[in-house]
Design a protein around this motif. Structure first.
Motif, PDB file in Angstrom:
ATOM      1  N   TRP A 166      10.943  20.470   1.340  1.00 43.19           N
ATOM      2  CA  TRP A 166      11.269  19.500   2.153  1.00 43.19           C
ATOM      3  C   TRP A 166      12.810  19.191   1.881  1.00 43.19           C
ATOM      4  N   TYR A 167      13.288  18.390   3.048  1.00 43.06           N
ATOM      5  CA  TYR A 167      12.664  18.291   4.391  1.00 43.06           C
ATOM      6  C   TYR A 167      12.781  19.510   5.192  1.00 43.06           C
ATOM      7  N   ALA A 168      11.672  20.001   5.795  1.00 39.31           N
ATOM      8  CA  ALA A 168      11.767  21.218   6.490  1.00 39.31           C
ATOM      9  C   ALA A 168      11.903  20.892   8.059  1.00 39.31           C
ATOM     10  N   GLU A 225      18.095  -0.782   1.889  1.00 42.99           N
ATOM     11  CA  GLU A 225      18.225   0.613   1.415  1.00 42.99           C
ATOM     12  C   GLU A 225      16.819   1.000   1.057  1.00 42.99           C
ATOM     13  N   ASP A 226      16.777   2.562   1.671  1.00 37.94           N
ATOM     14  CA  ASP A 226      15.666   3.242   1.295  1.00 37.94           C
ATOM     15  C   ASP A 226      15.837   3.788  -0.044  1.00 37.94           C
ATOM     16  N   CYS A 227      15.186   3.230  -1.112  1.00 37.96           N
ATOM     17  CA  CYS A 227      15.404   3.730  -2.497  1.00 37.96           C
ATOM     18  C   CYS A 227      14.037   4.452  -2.807  1.00 37.96           C
ATOM     19  N   CYS A 228      13.366   5.265  -1.993  1.00 33.89           N
ATOM     20  CA  CYS A 228      12.259   5.936  -2.341  1.00 33.89           C
ATOM     21  C   CYS A 228      12.497   7.042  -3.202  1.00 33.89           C
ATOM     22  N   HIS A 229      13.740   7.475  -3.510  1.00 30.72           N
ATOM     23  CA  HIS A 229      14.035   8.735  -4.360  1.00 30.72           C
ATOM     24  C   HIS A 229      14.821   8.159  -5.462  1.00 30.72           C
ATOM     25  N   THR A 230      15.037   6.744  -5.472  1.00 29.86           N
ATOM     26  CA  THR A 230      15.769   6.324  -6.579  1.00 29.86           C
ATOM     27  C   THR A 230      15.402   5.059  -7.220  1.00 29.86           C
ATOM     28  N   TYR A 241       0.838  -1.248   0.047  1.00 26.93           N
ATOM     29  CA  TYR A 241      -0.105   0.350  -0.095  1.00 26.93           C
ATOM     30  C   TYR A 241       1.010   1.227   0.021  1.00 26.93           C
ATOM     31  N   ARG A 242       1.842   1.374   0.806  1.00 27.47           N
ATOM     32  CA  ARG A 242       2.626   2.307   0.892  1.00 27.47           C
ATOM     33  C   ARG A 242       4.359   1.844   0.881  1.00 27.47           C
ATOM     34  N   GLY A 243       5.113   2.691   0.864  1.00 29.65           N
ATOM     35  CA  GLY A 243       6.735   2.308   1.156  1.00 29.65           C
ATOM     36  C   GLY A 243       6.888   1.693   2.351  1.00 29.65           C
ATOM     37  N   ARG A 244       6.231   2.473   3.364  1.00 26.59           N
ATOM     38  CA  ARG A 244       6.552   2.232   4.901  1.00 26.59           C
ATOM     39  C   ARG A 244       6.075   0.884   5.246  1.00 26.59           C
ATOM     40  N   VAL A 245       4.949   0.336   4.405  1.00 27.28           N
ATOM     41  CA  VAL A 245       4.541  -0.892   4.397  1.00 27.28           C
ATOM     42  C   VAL A 245       5.293  -1.980   4.044  1.00 27.28           C
ATOM     43  N   ALA A 285       7.519   8.640   7.354  1.00 27.15           N
ATOM     44  CA  ALA A 285       7.218   7.214   6.778  1.00 27.15           C
ATOM     45  C   ALA A 285       8.216   5.886   7.264  1.00 27.15           C
ATOM     46  N   VAL A 286       9.478   6.515   7.319  1.00 28.64           N
ATOM     47  CA  VAL A 286      10.503   5.626   7.892  1.00 28.64           C
ATOM     48  C   VAL A 286      10.563   5.185   9.426  1.00 28.64           C
ATOM     49  N   PRO A 287      10.552   6.150  10.327  1.00 30.49           N
ATOM     50  CA  PRO A 287      10.059   5.836  11.650  1.00 30.49           C
ATOM     51  C   PRO A 287       8.969   5.055  11.796  1.00 30.49           C
ATOM     52  N   TYR A 297      10.625   0.726  -1.782  1.00 27.86           N
ATOM     53  CA  TYR A 297      10.650   1.881  -2.768  1.00 27.86           C
ATOM     54  C   TYR A 297       9.101   2.461  -2.650  1.00 27.86           C
ATOM     55  N   SER A 298       8.906   3.762  -3.087  1.00 29.33           N
ATOM     56  CA  SER A 298       7.669   4.469  -2.912  1.00 29.33           C
ATOM     57  C   SER A 298       7.295   4.981  -4.197  1.00 29.33           C
ATOM     58  N   PHE A 299       6.040   5.055  -4.582  1.00 33.20           N
ATOM     59  CA  PHE A 299       5.487   5.444  -5.630  1.00 33.20           C
ATOM     60  C   PHE A 299       4.465   6.408  -5.776  1.00 33.20           C
ATOM     61  N   GLU A 300       4.365   7.352  -4.483  1.00 34.55           N
ATOM     62  CA  GLU A 300       3.510   8.398  -4.325  1.00 34.55           C
ATOM     63  C   GLU A 300       3.932   9.727  -5.101  1.00 34.55           C
ATOM     64  N   TRP A 301       3.171  10.620  -4.763  1.00 34.74           N
ATOM     65  CA  TRP A 301       3.387  11.942  -5.425  1.00 34.74           C
ATOM     66  C   TRP A 301       4.714  12.529  -4.953  1.00 34.74           C
ATOM     67  N   GLY A 302       5.608  12.801  -5.926  1.00 35.61           N
ATOM     68  CA  GLY A 302       6.939  13.545  -5.760  1.00 35.61           C
ATOM     69  C   GLY A 302       7.831  12.316  -5.671  1.00 35.61           C
ATOM     70  N   LYS A 303       7.723  11.191  -6.187  1.00 33.19           N
ATOM     71  CA  LYS A 303       8.574   9.934  -6.140  1.00 33.19           C
ATOM     72  C   LYS A 303       8.905  10.046  -7.782  1.00 33.19           C
ATOM     73  N   PRO A 304      10.091   9.467  -8.119  1.00 30.62           N
ATOM     74  CA  PRO A 304      10.312   9.149  -9.483  1.00 30.62           C
ATOM     75  C   PRO A 304       9.275   8.521 -10.464  1.00 30.62           C
TER      76      PRO A 304
HETATM   77  C1  LIG Z   1       8.365   8.824   0.556  1.00 31.87           C
HETATM   78  C2  LIG Z   1       9.495   8.215   1.041  1.00 31.87           C
HETATM   79  C3  LIG Z   1       9.154   6.925   1.852  1.00 31.87           C
HETATM   80  C4  LIG Z   1       7.883   6.205   1.977  1.00 31.87           C
HETATM   81  O1  LIG Z   1       6.638   6.717   1.959  1.00 31.87           O
HETATM   82  P1  LIG Z   1       5.356   6.072   1.861  1.00 31.87           P
HETATM   83  O2  LIG Z   1       4.212   7.378   1.684  1.00 31.87           O
HETATM   84  O3  LIG Z   1       5.242   5.080   2.826  1.00 31.87           O
HETATM   85  O4  LIG Z   1       5.069   5.557   0.320  1.00 31.87           O
HETATM   86  C5  LIG Z   1      10.250   6.409   2.678  1.00 31.87           C
HETATM   87  N1  LIG Z   1      11.283   7.229   2.859  1.00 31.87           N
HETATM   88  C6  LIG Z   1      11.524   8.411   2.166  1.00 31.87           C
HETATM   89  C7  LIG Z   1      13.108   9.079   2.212  1.00 31.87           C
HETATM   90  C8  LIG Z   1      10.569   8.818   1.396  1.00 31.87           C
HETATM   91  O5  LIG Z   1      10.651  10.081   0.832  1.00 31.87           O
END
Ligand SMILES: *Cc1c(COP(=O)(O)O)cnc(C)c1O
Length: 364
Positions: free
Chosen positions: A307-309, A108-113, A10-14, A40-42, A132-139
């Motif tokens: 971001w990140y603020a 590895e947190d590859c949400c940005h790559t 459902y999300r990257g954090r999941v 999302a990470v913590p 990985y994450s595929f929400e708004w703002g990701k690659p």
């Molecule tokens: C977006 C993001 C995530 C994961 O976000 P989700 O909303 O859970 O998909 C994790 N780490 C970083 C650095 C992010 O920018």
């Protein structure tokens, strides 16, 4: 080991929580992660029952500092999340030896790559796994969603066997996401950045839009953590991953134009580790005066994100205890939040948008 379209959540954090659970991590354990990250990470770490252990970033960079990692590891630390911020590869030659000497697995947190590489090796292939994450703002944007990548056969088997328990999200949620995705396709362009941002935040606070962040409620795991990526979003993801080369070429071109065009003393350009191939997710700048730069960008209608603020974006200081972040524990990260702004490299950024942004910053 697996393709990115296979284990989607459902999300990257999941996906992160699924990886941690498969590693056997739970209550009493700590997971190291960098400050200068997204909540999302913590949240993924805490949803696995573990406690986040914040590591500072490099004094001059945006990624985890190996010396601070070495200093802060404890016998309870059971995994290390290494983030490639804005697609800039982390210093793997410094970080991996610290992890392997301590015998702690790396995720590895590859949400940005999706496509950056570090000294000839793709980001996402160093650790036992990556998310990985595929929400708004990701690659690659599909709505919201995440995926896991496994580089270890035994871990992959565990993640796969648990995957069947993940449910399709409720239909109304999927419908709402589809509407949001359609709106995103129409509205997400540099010229509409500031007006849309205002609108989105209003809708988010009314509960009408799926916001990027769940407020963390101690002891309660949101339903999100039992869902996989909705089926229509999975198809969209596979389609978009098929066109990844095009997205990558575009973001590289845009970044090169910023790199070559920007020459203002009011911002500092990013530094990239030697021998790395950076596919930018955003183009970060360190501003001498961030609040003033953001104000002027808004007035000039130039897309510039903040971001990140905060070290654990977007949590404000009074919310830091919720995710166990101690003020002052990661000073470089706190300082970077005061300086950083990012320019867009996403698919709708045109040459004219780049020229406008460059001229705007150079004229300051
Ligand atoms: C977006 C993001 C995530 C994961 O976000 P989700 O909303 O859970 O998909 C994790 N780490 C970083 C650095 C992010 O920018």
């Amino acid at each position: 080991m697996n393709t990115l379209g296979e284990l989607t959540y459902y999300r990257g954090r999941v996906a992160l929580r699924a990886l941690l659970k498969a590693l056997g991590i739970g209550p009493g354990d700590e997971v190291a992660l960098q400050a200068f990250t997204c909540v999302a990470v913590p949240e993924g770490i805490m949803a696995a029952g573990a406690r986040p252990l914040y590591i500072d970033i490099e004094s001059d960079g945006l990624n985890m500092d190996a010396a601070d990692l070495q200093r802060k590891l404890t016998p309870q630390t059971k995994a290390i999340v290494v983030q490639h911020t804005f697609g800039i590869p982390a210093e793997m030659d410094a970080l991996m030896p610290v992890a392997s000497r301590a015998g702690i697995p790396v995720i590895e947190d590859c949400c940005h790559t999706l496509e950056s590489s570090y000294r000839g090796r793709a980001a996402g292939t160093f650790g036992l796994g990556a998310f990985y994450s595929f929400e708004w703002g990701k690659p690659v944007v599909v709505g919201i969603g995440g995926a896991a990548r496994l580089n270890d056969e035994a871990l992959a088997a565990r993640v796969r066997s648990e995957y069947s328990a993940y449910l399709e999200p409720p239909r109304w949620k999927v419908a709402r996401l589809q509407v949001q995705y359609a709106a995103h396709c129409i509205l997400y362009r540099p010229s509409l950045f500031w007006p849309v941002r205002t609108l989105y935040h209003r809708l988010g606070s009314l509960g009408a839009a799926e916001s990027n962040y769940n407020p963390i409620q101690a002891g309660r795991i949101a339903g999100d953590f039992s869902w996989r990526m909705a089926a229509p979003l999975q198809s969209r993801l596979r389609r978009k991953l098929g066109r990844l080369a095009e997205l990558t070429r575009h973001s590289r071109e845009v970044a090169a134009q910023y790199q070559n065009g920007l020459r203002s003393p009011s911002v500092r350009l990013p530094t990239i580790p030697g021998g790395c191939d950076w596919v930018p997710c955003r183009f970060p700048l360190r501003a001498v005066d961030k609040p003033s730069l953001l104000r002027k960008a808004r007035a000039a209608n130039v897309e510039l994100a903040e971001w990140y603020a905060t070290p654990i974006h977007p949590l404000k200081r009074e919310e830091w205890p919720l995710i166990h972040y101690q003020p002052g524990s990661c000073l470089a990260a706190e300082q970077r939040c005061v300086e950083i702004v990012t320019l867009p490299t996403h698919p709708t950024v045109s040459r004219a948008d780049v020229r406008r942004a460059v001229n705007f910053i150079n004229s300051l």
